[in-house]
Design a protein around this motif. Structure first.
Motif, PDB file in Angstrom:
ATOM      1  N   ASN A   1       0.823  -1.212   0.000  1.00  0.00           N
ATOM      2  CA  ASN A   1       0.000   0.000   0.000  1.00  0.00           C
ATOM      3  C   ASN A   1       0.857   1.263   0.000  1.00  0.00           C
ATOM      4  O   ASN A   1       0.589   2.219  -0.742  1.00  0.00           O
ATOM      5  N   LEU A   2       1.889   1.278   0.829  1.00  0.00           N
ATOM      6  CA  LEU A   2       2.752   2.456   0.902  1.00  0.00           C
ATOM      7  C   LEU A   2       3.495   2.673  -0.419  1.00  0.00           C
ATOM      8  O   LEU A   2       3.585   3.814  -0.903  1.00  0.00           O
ATOM      9  N   MET A   3       3.991   1.613  -1.019  1.00  0.00           N
ATOM     10  CA  MET A   3       4.698   1.729  -2.296  1.00  0.00           C
ATOM     11  C   MET A   3       3.795   2.326  -3.375  1.00  0.00           C
ATOM     12  O   MET A   3       4.220   3.168  -4.173  1.00  0.00           O
ATOM     13  N   GLU A   4       2.542   1.868  -3.387  1.00  0.00           N
ATOM     14  CA  GLU A   4       1.614   2.346  -4.417  1.00  0.00           C
ATOM     15  C   GLU A   4       1.227   3.813  -4.219  1.00  0.00           C
ATOM     16  O   GLU A   4       0.778   4.467  -5.151  1.00  0.00           O
ATOM     17  N   GLU A   5       1.411   4.316  -3.004  1.00  0.00           N
ATOM     18  CA  GLU A   5       1.162   5.737  -2.768  1.00  0.00           C
ATOM     19  C   GLU A   5       2.416   6.575  -2.979  1.00  0.00           C
ATOM     20  O   GLU A   5       2.330   7.750  -3.328  1.00  0.00           O
ATOM     21  N   LEU A   6       3.587   5.991  -2.781  1.00  0.00           N
ATOM     22  CA  LEU A   6       4.832   6.731  -2.964  1.00  0.00           C
ATOM     23  C   LEU A   6       5.234   6.853  -4.429  1.00  0.00           C
ATOM     24  O   LEU A   6       5.728   7.903  -4.860  1.00  0.00           O
ATOM     25  N   SER A   7       5.032   5.784  -5.199  1.00  0.00           N
ATOM     26  CA  SER A   7       5.533   5.791  -6.576  1.00  0.00           C
ATOM     27  C   SER A   7       4.948   6.907  -7.451  1.00  0.00           C
ATOM     28  O   SER A   7       5.691   7.498  -8.245  1.00  0.00           O
ATOM     29  N   PRO A   8       3.644   7.276  -7.326  1.00  0.00           N
ATOM     30  CA  PRO A   8       3.141   8.397  -8.135  1.00  0.00           C
ATOM     31  C   PRO A   8       3.737   9.751  -7.725  1.00  0.00           C
ATOM     32  O   PRO A   8       3.625  10.721  -8.475  1.00  0.00           O
ATOM     33  N   LEU A   9       4.379   9.797  -6.554  1.00  0.00           N
ATOM     34  CA  LEU A   9       4.980  11.053  -6.081  1.00  0.00           C
ATOM     35  C   LEU A   9       6.398  11.254  -6.609  1.00  0.00           C
ATOM     36  O   LEU A   9       7.064  12.225  -6.265  1.00  0.00           O
ATOM     37  N   GLY A  10       6.857  10.311  -7.433  1.00  0.00           N
ATOM     38  CA  GLY A  10       8.170  10.476  -8.056  1.00  0.00           C
ATOM     39  C   GLY A  10       9.257   9.605  -7.453  1.00  0.00           C
ATOM     40  O   GLY A  10      10.435   9.978  -7.467  1.00  0.00           O
ATOM     41  N   TYR A  11       8.867   8.424  -6.953  1.00  0.00           N
ATOM     42  CA  TYR A  11       9.839   7.513  -6.374  1.00  0.00           C
ATOM     43  C   TYR A  11       9.732   6.145  -7.036  1.00  0.00           C
ATOM     44  O   TYR A  11       8.645   5.724  -7.424  1.00  0.00           O
ATOM     45  N   TYR A  12      10.879   5.486  -7.161  1.00  0.00           N
ATOM     46  CA  TYR A  12      10.901   4.100  -7.620  1.00  0.00           C
ATOM     47  C   TYR A  12      11.089   3.234  -6.380  1.00  0.00           C
ATOM     48  O   TYR A  12      12.133   3.274  -5.717  1.00  0.00           O
TER      49      TYR A  12
END
Length: 284
Positions: free
Chosen positions: A41-52
């Motif tokens: 869940n956290l990854m799916e919220e972080l990745s659209p913010l510009g993180y891999y």
């Protein structure tokens, strides 16, 4: 969300990945007894913010990176796996997030390799030196850490934990979704995974192979739950003594499994910390 297999020498790690590879790398390390599934869940919220985002099933948890023998699970080797995964991503620097044993390994990585770390977030487990001091000086922490001594005994913990299809673990996983629970069970039902996971304790705690972790200079966020059954107040609140860089301490009304029980608070704090320290080039 994809599963990417990353080969490091003779091992192949199962890694969950999310986002675009050209973005800043965030590596997320799970603890015991969980897998990289905890971070979805956290990854799916972080990745659209510009993180891999890359979350490996760590040594012992990845099917093809599960060597036998306690000596294969030292903090040095576990840390080396993560640095090699970062190198495989062609990343000179990365953000690091860890929970439980993932945090324990993370503290070592951040201390030994500050030039590679943009920011560091530890969940539940504080600086190893502060934790060790608390075990020596604080009666409450000694009581909370009693289970560690039980894990250091060969064979018996495996027998006890496997009873009734991991009934003791299922109690710990009571806040996890059905899908998450099934993932954890599928990993721990493998023949060697449980022993490998317990070898983290056997290789690094007790009298053998203590590795000193000193002052932390990288920007650090430490999140702890006031009702944590494993980590007491003394260890958590004295964490600041080992921080020589920017430091934020967040204590939550929760227990040990913060990503499941206090997700929104954790997410908010992590995003703020990452944004505050975004852009590696000038962050040395």
């Amino acid at each position: 969300m994809q599963i990417r297999k990353i080969r490091i020498d003779e091992f192949e790690f199962d890694c969950r990945v999310s986002g675009k590879e050209e973005n800043e790398l965030v590596i997320l390390l799970h603890g015991f007894p969980e897998t990289s599934y905890m971070w979805i869940n956290l990854m799916e919220e972080l990745s659209p913010l510009g993180y891999y985002c890359v979350a490996p099933d760590m040594r012992g948890y990845s099917k093809d990176a599960c060597p036998k023998g306690v000596h294969n699970y030292t903090v040095q080797k576990l840390s080396g796996d993560i640095l090699n995964i970062a190198a495989a991503m062609h990343a000179d620097k990365f953000h690091l997030i860890g929970h439980d044993w993932g945090a324990g390994i993370g503290w070592n990585i951040v201390f030994q390799n500050p030039e590679k770390i943009i920011s560091w977030t530890a969940l539940s487990v504080p600086h190893p030196r502060g934790f060790a001091k608390a075990i020596k000086s604080d009666k409450e922490q000694r009581k909370k850490s009693r289970y560690i001594g039980q894990f250091l005994v060969p064979v018996i913990p495996e027998i006890m934990l496997r009873k009734n299809d991991f009934k003791k673990f299922r109690r710990l996983w009571k806040h996890s979704s059905k899908e998450e629970l099934n993932n954890y069970l599928s990993v721990f039902r493998r023949k060697y995974t449980l022993t490998a996971a317990l070898n983290y304790y056997r290789a690094n705690l007790g009298k053998r192979n203590r590795q000193a972790v000193g002052e932390i200079t990288r920007p650090t966020l430490f999140i702890w739950g006031k009702k944590d059954l494993a980590i007491g107040k003394v260890a958590a609140e004295n964490n600041h003594k080992y921080m020589k860089g920017d430091y934020t301490f967040l204590d939550l009304d929760g227990g040990h499994w913060l990503i499941q029980t206090n997700y929104n608070e954790v997410k908010k704090a992590v995003i703020e910390h990452l944004k505050k320290n975004k852009s590696a080039p000038n962050n040395v």
